[in-house]
Structures are given as structure tokens and as C-alpha cells.
Scaffold this motif. Structure first.
Motif, short mmCIF file in Angstrom:
data_model
loop_
_atom_site.label_atom_id
_atom_site.label_comp_id
_atom_site.label_asym_id
_atom_site.label_seq_id
_atom_site.Cartn_x
_atom_site.Cartn_y
_atom_site.Cartn_z
N TYR A 1 -15.97 0.12 -2.95
CA TYR A 1 -14.60 -0.18 -2.51
C TYR A 1 -13.65 -0.13 -3.70
O TYR A 1 -13.94 -0.64 -4.78
CB TYR A 1 -14.58 -1.57 -1.88
N ASP A 2 -12.50 0.51 -3.51
CA ASP A 2 -11.49 0.63 -4.55
C ASP A 2 -10.21 -0.07 -4.08
O ASP A 2 -9.50 0.43 -3.20
CB ASP A 2 -11.20 2.11 -4.83
N PRO A 3 -9.88 -1.23 -4.66
CA PRO A 3 -8.68 -1.95 -4.22
C PRO A 3 -7.40 -1.15 -4.43
O PRO A 3 -6.40 -1.39 -3.74
CB PRO A 3 -8.70 -3.22 -5.06
N GLN A 4 -7.41 -0.18 -5.36
CA GLN A 4 -6.21 0.62 -5.60
C GLN A 4 -6.01 1.69 -4.53
O GLN A 4 -5.01 2.42 -4.56
CB GLN A 4 -6.29 1.26 -6.98
N LYS A 5 -6.93 1.78 -3.59
CA LYS A 5 -6.77 2.66 -2.44
C LYS A 5 -6.61 1.87 -1.14
O LYS A 5 -6.67 2.44 -0.05
CB LYS A 5 -7.96 3.61 -2.33
N ASP A 6 -6.40 0.57 -1.28
CA ASP A 6 -6.24 -0.32 -0.13
C ASP A 6 -4.76 -0.57 0.10
O ASP A 6 -4.10 -1.20 -0.73
CB ASP A 6 -6.97 -1.65 -0.38
N PRO A 7 -4.19 -0.07 1.20
CA PRO A 7 -2.75 -0.25 1.43
C PRO A 7 -2.32 -1.70 1.53
O PRO A 7 -1.15 -2.02 1.27
CB PRO A 7 -2.50 0.50 2.75
N ASN A 8 -3.24 -2.59 1.88
CA ASN A 8 -2.88 -4.00 1.97
C ASN A 8 -2.92 -4.69 0.61
O ASN A 8 -2.52 -5.84 0.49
CB ASN A 8 -3.79 -4.70 2.98
N VAL A 9 -3.40 -3.98 -0.41
CA VAL A 9 -3.34 -4.47 -1.79
C VAL A 9 -2.15 -3.87 -2.51
O VAL A 9 -1.38 -4.58 -3.17
CB VAL A 9 -4.65 -4.14 -2.54
N ILE A 10 -1.96 -2.57 -2.37
CA ILE A 10 -0.91 -1.88 -3.13
C ILE A 10 0.39 -1.72 -2.34
O ILE A 10 1.40 -1.31 -2.89
CB ILE A 10 -1.41 -0.51 -3.62
N GLY A 11 0.36 -2.01 -1.03
CA GLY A 11 1.58 -1.98 -0.23
C GLY A 11 2.04 -0.61 0.22
O GLY A 11 3.19 -0.44 0.63
N SER A 12 1.15 0.39 0.18
CA SER A 12 1.54 1.75 0.58
C SER A 12 1.76 1.81 2.09
O SER A 12 1.15 1.06 2.86
CB SER A 12 0.47 2.76 0.17
N LYS A 13 2.63 2.74 2.51
CA LYS A 13 2.97 2.89 3.93
C LYS A 13 3.06 4.36 4.30
O LYS A 13 3.30 5.22 3.46
CB LYS A 13 4.31 2.21 4.24
N ILE A 14 2.85 4.62 5.57
CA ILE A 14 3.10 5.93 6.15
C ILE A 14 4.39 5.81 6.96
O ILE A 14 4.52 4.89 7.77
CB ILE A 14 1.96 6.37 7.09
N VAL A 15 5.32 6.71 6.75
CA VAL A 15 6.54 6.72 7.55
C VAL A 15 6.31 7.63 8.74
O VAL A 15 6.05 8.82 8.59
CB VAL A 15 7.74 7.22 6.72
N VAL A 16 6.37 7.05 9.93
CA VAL A 16 6.18 7.80 11.16
C VAL A 16 7.57 8.24 11.62
O VAL A 16 8.39 7.41 12.01
CB VAL A 16 5.49 6.94 12.24
N HIS A 17 7.83 9.52 11.55
CA HIS A 17 9.17 10.05 11.81
C HIS A 17 9.45 10.17 13.30
O HIS A 17 9.38 11.24 13.88
CB HIS A 17 9.36 11.39 11.13
N GLY A 18 9.72 9.00 13.93
CA GLY A 18 10.14 9.03 15.33
C GLY A 18 9.05 9.45 16.29
O GLY A 18 9.35 9.82 17.42
#
Length: 391
Positions: free
Chosen positions: A371-388
């Protein structure tokens, strides 16, 4: 298919049905949408217990406009004059899929889901008014019709929203006590594997195996993912989900919306009530619903205020201290499903990383990645923008 059906419907002057004469707007509409008998017969043939009301006979369509955005369906706003002379607005969607069977599965699955929710809590979803098959053919095209509700799509008030979701879960218990659903439903364009099972661990393992298969069909084989998934299915799920029904513990199979991300939630513009739509339901462990809230396409449901308020209305199952790990486990289904519908998406890597985390905790293996915490969106806060588009 969408181009073909638009061409066919726009070329049709609708002389055979007075209810379709003189329609303003550019959204194509088929005669079957306002013909009560043909729609009712389709519902009757499919499920006598789920027949519903469609547009009253004598309804006149006055305007049909494209409304909303969807990755998998074509959607519109239909203004009509009822036989009483009163105006009314409906929401109409029809599928984009090339396969007739797939289109039928999507539309009937949504109709059945929404009808079931509406029967439990009227007003929680737009009232379903019917489903059926367009007369215009080829291609064979299926549709779903409901009331139109004007909604505010900003973040719902957490206390009200989570109370309504918990109310659905409390009221919606399985009619036979088992996990599953009487018809196939979909998450986006992908069908659920939802045959009836008395064991939640067995049911969820089949559900995961089903979305994994769809993901591989879309994105190709990935040996590391497949090895980790097998460990999840054969070791982690029996441990985490099995614990819910072991040692005297019991959980009830409860109705979930099935695709409850923020793009499928609104607030009624007039009443302020929470509205859910675009359901792909089944009877599950109620916590399954919240697995999607931790996913990367969430812009506000990932905030802890939503899950915390939900748990005030519906307590976490025992073992309570494993709630967070179950939430991560349940998110695998949604991330693999998203990956299966969006080729090359990062959610496949997220699912794999979460599998590694869960395997490390519950079924360690030297051959499975770390497991890599730097690839965990709930650790680093990354998001996907769903364009409509609907996820």
C-alpha cells in the motif's frame, strides 16, 4: 444509436398521434411515451407487481427540450397539457447503448429501483411514470419516464440528507431476508451481479468478481490487480464481511440507492426536500451505500460530516472498530465500476492500492504489492472532476 434515433424521430411528423402534433423544441419524443396501453403492457409483461401510471390518455405534449447531462443516456424535459387542462412537466431519458438487451436492462432496472423507493418513501425520488420501448425502430430504444423536479444541485444539508438516506435503509428491508434484487440493475452503464444470497460475504464477493470482470474487459488484464483481487475475494471479504454474520451477529439486507454519488442528489427548489434519482438499487448491507462517498469523484460527500451524521441515524454494525476498513472495502466496487466505464481512469490504480492496504491488514501475502499512502486520494486529497456526466 443516438444519432440514428434522433434522425428517425425528427423525420417523423407524428401524424399518427395527435398528442405529438405541433411540439416546440428539439428533443425527439416517441409515440410510446404517451400511449398508456403500450407502456402498461410492457410493464405487465415484465413484472405485474411493478406496473405504474404513465401520462393520462389525452395528454398533449407542447414542448420537448434537452435537459441535463448523462454519460450513458439522452435526457429531456417534456412539457404537457393534461386532459384536465393543467400543465405538467415530465423527465424523459432513453439509452445510448447499441445492445437492445442492455438498454432494456438499464431502463427497467431504474424503473424498478425508483418504483421500489417511491413506494417506501414518496417524495424521496421523482415519481416514476413508466418505462417502455420506442415504436420508432430500428434501432430498438428503451426509455424511462418520471415527474420532473426543479432541483438545486449544490451540496445537500448534511443532517437532512443523511437522515433521509438512513430512513430509506431502515424502511427498505428485503422481502425475503436475502441480499439481491428481483431484476438486474445498473451502476452507470454496467450491470450489477445481484442474484439472491443469504450470506452478505458470498453476495459481495460475487458483486466484486462481476465488476472486476467488466473492468478487465474494458482496460485489459493486469496481473497484479487480479492477484490482489483474488486475495480480497477469497480471504479479505470472508474475514471482514463474514464477521458481520458470525458469533451471533446479524445484519439485515436493506434497500440501497446503489449509485448515491453527489451527481444523483438534489434539493427540491420549492420545498427544500432532499431528492435522490438515477437509482440502481439492490438489498445490501446498508453501509455499502457509503462506500462511494470516499471515491475520488466526490466533491463534498467525502467530507466526514456526511458519514458521521449518517452514523447518528444508523449505527455502525459490529465490529464497530472495522467500520472504516469495511468502507474502504465497499469502495472497491465503485472504483472498479468507474474504471470499467471510463477506460484508463486512475480509479483502477486507487482500487488496487486499497486492495493492497486491506490485504496487508487482513490477509498478508509476500507476492502482493505494498500500500502506498501517496496514491490514496483520502490521504493526499486528489479528486476527479466529472464534467457534467453521471458517474
Amino acid at each position: 444509436m443516438s444519432k440514428a434515433i434522433h434522425t428517425l424521430l425528427n423525420e417523423n411528423d407524428h401524424e399518427t398521434h395527435p398528442g405529438l402534433d405541433g411540439i416546440e423544441g428539439s428533443f425527439p419524443i416517441d409515440e410510446a411515451v404517451i400511449e398508456r396501453e403500450s407502456m402498461f403492457d410492457l410493464v405487465e409483461k415484465s413484472s405485474k407487481s411493478l406496473a405504474t401510471t404513465d401520462m393520462p390518455e389525452g395528454t398533449r405534449v407542447v414542448r420537448a427540450e434537452t435537459y441535463g447531462n448523462s454519460a450513458w443516456t439522452i435526457t429531456g424535459r417534456i412539457e404537457v397539457i393534461l386532459p384536465s387542462g393543467e400543465p405538467k412537466v415530465y423527465f424523459l431519458k432513453y439509452e445510448k447503448c447499441a445492445s437492445e438487451d442492455h438498454g432494456r436492462t438499464m431502463m427497467f432496472g431504474e424503473f424498478t429501483s425508483v418504483t421500489t423507493i417511491h413506494g417506501l418513501i414518496p417524495g424521496l425520488v421523482p415519481a416514476p411514470r413508466g418505462w417502455g420501448k420506442f415504436r420508432t425502430s430500428p434501432p430498438d430504444t428503451y426509455f424511462f419516464l418520471s415527474d420532473f423536479i426543479d432541483m438545486d444541485m449544490s451540496a445537500p444539508e448534511p443532517i437532512q440528507f443523511t437522515a433521509r438516506v438512513a430512513e430509506l435503509h431502515h424502511k427498505g428491508t428485503s422481502p425475503n431476508g436475502m441480499f439481491g434484487f428481483p431484476v438486474t440493475t445498473c451502476d452507470g452503464k454496467l450491470p450489477h451481479t445481484i442474484e439472491w444470497e443469504s450470506s452478505w460475504a458470498v453476495f459481495f464477493a460475487k458483486l466484486i468478481r462481476g465488476v472486476l470482470k467488466l473492468d478487465i474487459e474494458t482496460n485489459g488484464s493486469w496481473a497484479e490487480l487480479e492477484e490482489a483481487a483474488e486475495q480480497i475475494i477469497t480471504k479479505v471479504i470472508p474475514r471482514l464481511c463474514g464477521a458481520l454474520q458470525a458469533g451471533g451477529r446479524q445484519i439485515k439486507a436493506r434497500l440501497i440507492h446503489g449509485d448515491l454519488w453527489e451527481g444523483n442528489v438534489g434539493t427540491h427548489a420549492d420545498t427544500g426536500d432532499i431528492i435522490l434519482y438515477d437509482a440502481g438499487s439492490y438489498y445490501a448491507h446498508n453501509e455499502m451505500e457509503l462506500g462511494q462517498w470516499r471515491c475520488e469523484w466526490g466533491q463534498y460527500l467525502r467530507a466526514k460530516v456526511y458519514s458521521k451524521n449518517y452514523l447518528r441515524n444508523f449505527e455502525a454494525a459490529e465490529p464497530v472498530d472495522e467500520w472504516e476498513d469495511r468502507n474502504r472495502l465497499y469502495s472497491l466496487k465503485y472504483n472498479l465500476n468507474y474504471s470499467g466505464g471510463h477506460p484508463g481512469n486512475v480509479t483502477r490504480q486507487t482500487a488496487y492500492n486499497d486492495m493492497c492496504y486491506l490485504c496487508e491488514r487482513y490477509a498478508p501475502s509476500d507476492t502482493i504489492g505494498r500500500y502506498d499512502p501517496q496514491k490514496d486520494p483520502n490521504v493526499i486529497g486528489s479528486k476527479i472532476v466529472v464534467h457534467g456526466e453521471y458517474a
